[in-house]
Structure formats: C-alpha cells, structure tokens
Design a protein around this motif. Structure first.
Motif, PDB file in Angstrom:
ATOM      1  N   UNK A   1       0.841  -1.205   0.000  1.00  0.00           N
ATOM      2  CA  UNK A   1       0.000   0.000   0.000  1.00  0.00           C
ATOM      3  C   UNK A   1       0.873   1.250   0.000  1.00  0.00           C
ATOM      4  N   UNK A   2       1.913   1.240   0.829  1.00  0.00           N
ATOM      5  CA  UNK A   2       2.823   2.386   0.924  1.00  0.00           C
ATOM      6  C   UNK A   2       3.540   2.621  -0.396  1.00  0.00           C
TER       7      UNK A   2
ATOM      8  N   UNK B   1      -7.724  11.404   5.554  1.00  0.00           N
ATOM      9  CA  UNK B   1      -7.609   9.948   5.576  1.00  0.00           C
ATOM     10  C   UNK B   1      -6.433   9.509   6.447  1.00  0.00           C
ATOM     11  N   UNK B   2      -6.424   8.239   6.758  1.00  0.00           N
ATOM     12  CA  UNK B   2      -5.323   7.676   7.541  1.00  0.00           C
ATOM     13  C   UNK B   2      -4.180   7.314   6.599  1.00  0.00           C
ATOM     14  N   UNK B   3      -2.970   7.122   7.132  1.00  0.00           N
ATOM     15  CA  UNK B   3      -1.881   6.625   6.285  1.00  0.00           C
ATOM     16  C   UNK B   3      -2.289   5.317   5.598  1.00  0.00           C
TER      17      UNK B   3
ATOM     18  N   UNK C   1      -1.773  -1.884  12.960  1.00  0.00           N
ATOM     19  CA  UNK C   1      -1.260  -0.515  13.098  1.00  0.00           C
ATOM     20  C   UNK C   1      -2.398   0.419  13.489  1.00  0.00           C
ATOM     21  N   UNK C   2      -2.218   1.111  14.629  1.00  0.00           N
ATOM     22  CA  UNK C   2      -3.199   2.121  15.048  1.00  0.00           C
ATOM     23  C   UNK C   2      -2.490   3.462  15.054  1.00  0.00           C
TER      24      UNK C   2
ATOM     25  N   UNK D   1      -4.722   2.041   6.884  1.00  0.00           N
ATOM     26  CA  UNK D   1      -6.015   1.720   6.286  1.00  0.00           C
ATOM     27  C   UNK D   1      -6.026   0.301   5.725  1.00  0.00           C
ATOM     28  N   UNK D   2      -4.913  -0.071   5.132  1.00  0.00           N
ATOM     29  CA  UNK D   2      -4.882  -1.322   4.384  1.00  0.00           C
ATOM     30  C   UNK D   2      -4.738  -2.558   5.269  1.00  0.00           C
TER      31      UNK D   2
END
Lengths: 252, 251
Positions: free
Chosen positions: A23-24, A136-138, A149-150, A142-143
């Motif tokens: 995703x990154x 949005x979140x990183x 990961x929080x 999200x993925x």
C-alpha cells in the motif's frame, strides 16, 4: 499539549502479509528496490531438546520511520531540510531544500531513509501527508487486514492510539547507544528488537564537525585583529597625524 | 608632478571587482543562512532570520544558487574573453614573488602597521635588518598572498557549489556531494578571513584611500603610486620613455 502523531502497533496480530508495504509503495510511488516501511520477523525456533516447550513460531513486526522525538537524522542534516514538524510531530523532508547529500541516511538507526534515485533527494515516510490533508489515515494503516497498526495523536487522550497506550504496556525499539524516543509503540512485547544500528555519520560530516571550530576561529581572530587595528588607528590618529605617509618619503 | 594621476584599473576590471564584492556579500549572508544545524552554526538565529527574509528556506537556497551561478558564470565569461588582456597579466603579476625582498617587506610592513615606525627602527637595529620597507610592484606581496588563495579558493567554491546544484538534478555520488558541502564551507571561511584583512587594508587603513578611490576612478595619484607601488611606477616611466624616445630621435 502539542500534537504528536504516532503509531501504536500490536505486532502479535501481524500475519506478515506485507499489505502495508505494498500500500505504501503504491501510494507514495516508492521506486523499485526501496521501501518506506517494512515487516520484520524473528527467527522461528523448532528443534531443541525439549522441543514442545521451546517451540517458538516467528513473530512479525510491522515498522517504518519512528518519527522520533529525539531524531538523530535531524541532528545530522546540515541545512534543516530534514526537520521535526512542530504542528504534527512528524519528521519530514523539505524536498526543495534537500540536495540529497545523504548525511541523514546513516544517522537513522532504523534504516528508514533512502536517497530517491530519480528525485535526487532523501525520501522517507511522512505518515502519508497527502492522505492526512484530505482526512484519511496513512495507507499502511487503512490497508492492514488485522488492524495491527493504530495511528493517532498520542497527546490527545481521546485518540485510539492514546487509549491503547494508556490501557496496555508498550515498548519502544531503540539502539543502546542513543535514546531516539521513537513514536512507534509496540503493545506488550515484540520481536525482533536487536536490529537497530548505531547512528553513524559520513566521514565528511565528522570532518566538518572536527574542523568547524578552527574555521570560525580563524575568521574570528582575523575579525578581532582588524578591529584592534581599527581601534589603534582611531586612538593613535590624534597623536601622530599622517605619520604613516610622512616617514617613508624621507627614505628615498 | 605630484598631483598627476596614473591609470591603474580598466573599467571592466573595476566592474568585475564590484560585481565580485556584491555577489560575495550576498552569497556569504545567504550561505550562512543555509547552515541550520546546532552542532555547526555559531549564529543559530541567522538561518531563521534569513529564511524569514526570503520567505522560505527553499527560496533562500534557490537565491543562493542563482546568484552563485551568475557569479561563477560572470567570471567564466570574463576569464575567457579577456584571457590574454587581463587574466594572464594578472596571474603573472600575482605569481611574481622575489623572496628576499618580499619577505623583508612582510616583516617590516607588518611591524610598521602594528607597532609603528619607531618600533620598526628599533627592532631592525636590534636584529640587524634594513628598516626601510622594500619597494613593491603593481601589487605588494601581501596583496599577492591574498590574491593567490582567493583565485584558487574561488575556483574551489564554484566547483563544489556546482556539484551541489548538480546533485539535485542528476545522480552525483553521495560522497562527492558530502565532501563538496564541507570543502565549500571551509574554503569560504578561509577566503573570508583573508577578505576581512583586504577590506581593512583597502578601505579603512590610513593612507590607503587613493586605492579605494581608484576602484571607482581607475586612476591613482602619482605620489601614491610612488609610495606604495614604486617598481610599478618605474616600469610605467620606463615604457613611457621607451615609447617617446625613438620619436624624439627621429624628430
């Protein structure tokens, strides 16, 4: 209290699917051969004398830039192109000030930085600034299918990240040589933990720090000398008017 | 005879001198503002101030780079176009050093400037050297000792600066960029240390006002030339005589 974005990770739920890395890479167009984040794994142990007791499966540990509160990369940057953003606590790179010298790259104990092969500047995780700008979140957060990961502001008690930190024991991963005060927390325990390296400086930076006082010293001494000469000239001018000009005329 | 003026600088070399001065002043201040690191910066407020003046750190960098290119490019064009007329004679002049005479000049002039003539005479008597300050050419040896490292330093500063600019537009080996930054800084520091003395000697020191004025008018009074650059004046007189005497002979 000032905002400090952080990641609170329950690495025990990580299944090593590497979706966060994908995703990154897609989201930030990370070039081939480079990564902004990672999933590390401990060595599994199977065979031993009492193998039923000592069996230990691999433990997976998602990570990335830890956006340290004592960032060794920021201390290494000569221009301030790498900086700790006071507004959100993230460590960022101003890619129009960075000239890609790479002083910061060995300064990171976590290997979170690389020199971008086509943009010629240093690149790293910025907690997906462009996604956060639109609420949005990183991408990695999200993925993640197991929600390992929080992400949030750990200085805001209402955030999920702060709640998790409050309710659980957590650890931070540092190298023994320096407490970088990373803003990446692992709940209860994680493995591996002995992978960070000692922050290093390129030879050029070491030489600069060594010679820096001498250079400023030479400039300072010359400035002092000039000021003394100026003072002498002002004070002595009343005593001997035009002495400098008159004397040599007599010689010739 | 004493009020007569002598041509010393061409208009173009005067222009290049002040072009260099303005660029140096700008590049020094902006360059200092680019160093923002607690371990390296002696004036931590300066980079913050410079970045405010220019609006952003990236504008500061771009301005520094732009003026740097103009500075280096200006000298490159000047150097190519006037290689024979000005560059070669200038380099020949600054490299012409006569060690016994010029080292005595450095000693006597140094003592005279710091301690004065009476002290110079006493010291010369005690150590057995001539208290008269030796005659000098177009430049005195002090100027030559500043000119040589300034020219070499300028080349180093321009090359390392160019490498740093290049680093942003193409892949330059990281080590090369890393060393360029340090060498750029060190060279500027050392040349600037010399520049402080140059500014003092040329613009502030007593008896040197004609030199400063000549950097605008291009001429110096004959008595100034006689006092400070006698060998140069002798050369001019000799060549004038050589030019005029055959004409007289024919006439």
């Amino acid at each position: 209290m000032r905002t400090q974005l952080a990641m609170v990770i329950d690495s025990s739920t990580c299944i090593d699917c590497k979706a966060c890395m994908v995703a990154c890479k897609v989201e930030n167009q990370v070039p081939e051969g480079y990564w902004r984040n990672w999933v590390k794994s401990s060595e599994p142990r199977y065979a031993d004398v009492d193998w039923m007791d000592s069996v230990r499966p691999a433990h997976f540990q998602p990570g990335g830039c830890m956006h340290c509160s004592n960032p060794t990369c920021v201390s290494a940057c000569p221009t301030g192109a790498t900086y700790k953003d006071e507004s959100d606590g993230a460590v960022k790179v101003n890619d129009r000030l960075c000239i890609g010298c790479g002083y910061c790259i060995p300064a990171c104990p976590y290997g979170a930085r690389y020199r971008h092969p086509t943009r010629h500047v240093v690149d790293k995780c910025d907690f997906c600034q462009h996604r956060r700008d639109r609420g949005e979140l990183p991408a990695c957060v999200t993925t993640c299918p197991t929600k390992a990961r929080v992400f949030g502001d750990i200085n805001n008690p209402k955030s999920d990240a702060a709640q998790l930190l409050k309710q659980n024991r957590s650890i931070q991963i540092v190298h023994e040589s320096v407490n970088t005060q990373p803003n990446m927390y692992y709940l209860s325990a994680t493995a591996p933990i002995n992978w960070p390296v000692k922050p290093g400086k390129p030879d050029a930076m070491q030489f600069w720090k060594l010679i820096n006082p001498s250079i400023w010293g030479v400039v300072g001494l010359n400035a002092l000398g000039v000021l003394l000469m100026l003072g002498k000239q002002i004070l002595m001018s009343h005593d001997k008017p035009a002495a400098d000009n008159s004397s040599p005329e007599k010689e010739s | 005879m004493a009020h007569q003026t002598i041509h010393r600088h061409t208009r173009l070399s005067i222009f290049m001198h002040w072009f260099n001065a303005v660029c140096w002043f700008f590049l020094l201040l902006t360059g200092l503002g680019l160093i923002r690191n607690d371990a390296l910066q002696v004036f931590p407020a300066w980079p913050l101030w410079m970045r405010s003046v220019f609006g952003s750190p990236e504008t500061l960098l771009l301005s520094h780079e732009t003026v740097g290119i103009i500075w280096a490019g200006g000298f490159l064009i000047y150097g190519i176009l006037l290689f024979r007329q000005e560059v070669i004679p200038f380099i020949r002049e600054i490299l012409t050093v006569e060690i016994p005479r010029d080292s005595l000049w450095l000693i006597t002039k140094g003592i005279q400037m710091t301690l004065g003539y009476p002290a110079l005479e006493k010291i010369a008597e005690k150590f057995g050297f001539d208290s008269r300050i030796p005659d000098q050419g177009f430049y005195n040896v002090g100027q030559k000792l500043f000119a040589i490292p300034s020219i070499l330093g300028g080349v180093v500063i321009a090359l390392t600066g160019f490498i740093m600019i290049l680093s942003q537009y193409g892949t330059v080996a990281a080590e090369l960029v890393q060393w360029s930054i340090v060498i750029h800084f060190i060279t500027v520091g050392l040349v600037f240390a010399g520049l402080l003395i140059h500014i003092f000697m040329a613009a502030i020191a007593k008896g040197e006002q004609p030199a400063l004025i000549s950097m605008f008018t291009g001429t110096v009074p004959e008595d100034y030339a006689h006092h400070h650059h006698k060998l140069w004046l002798d050369e001019i007189r000799a060549s004038d005589a050589a030019e005029t005497s055959p004409a007289q002979g024919n006439g």
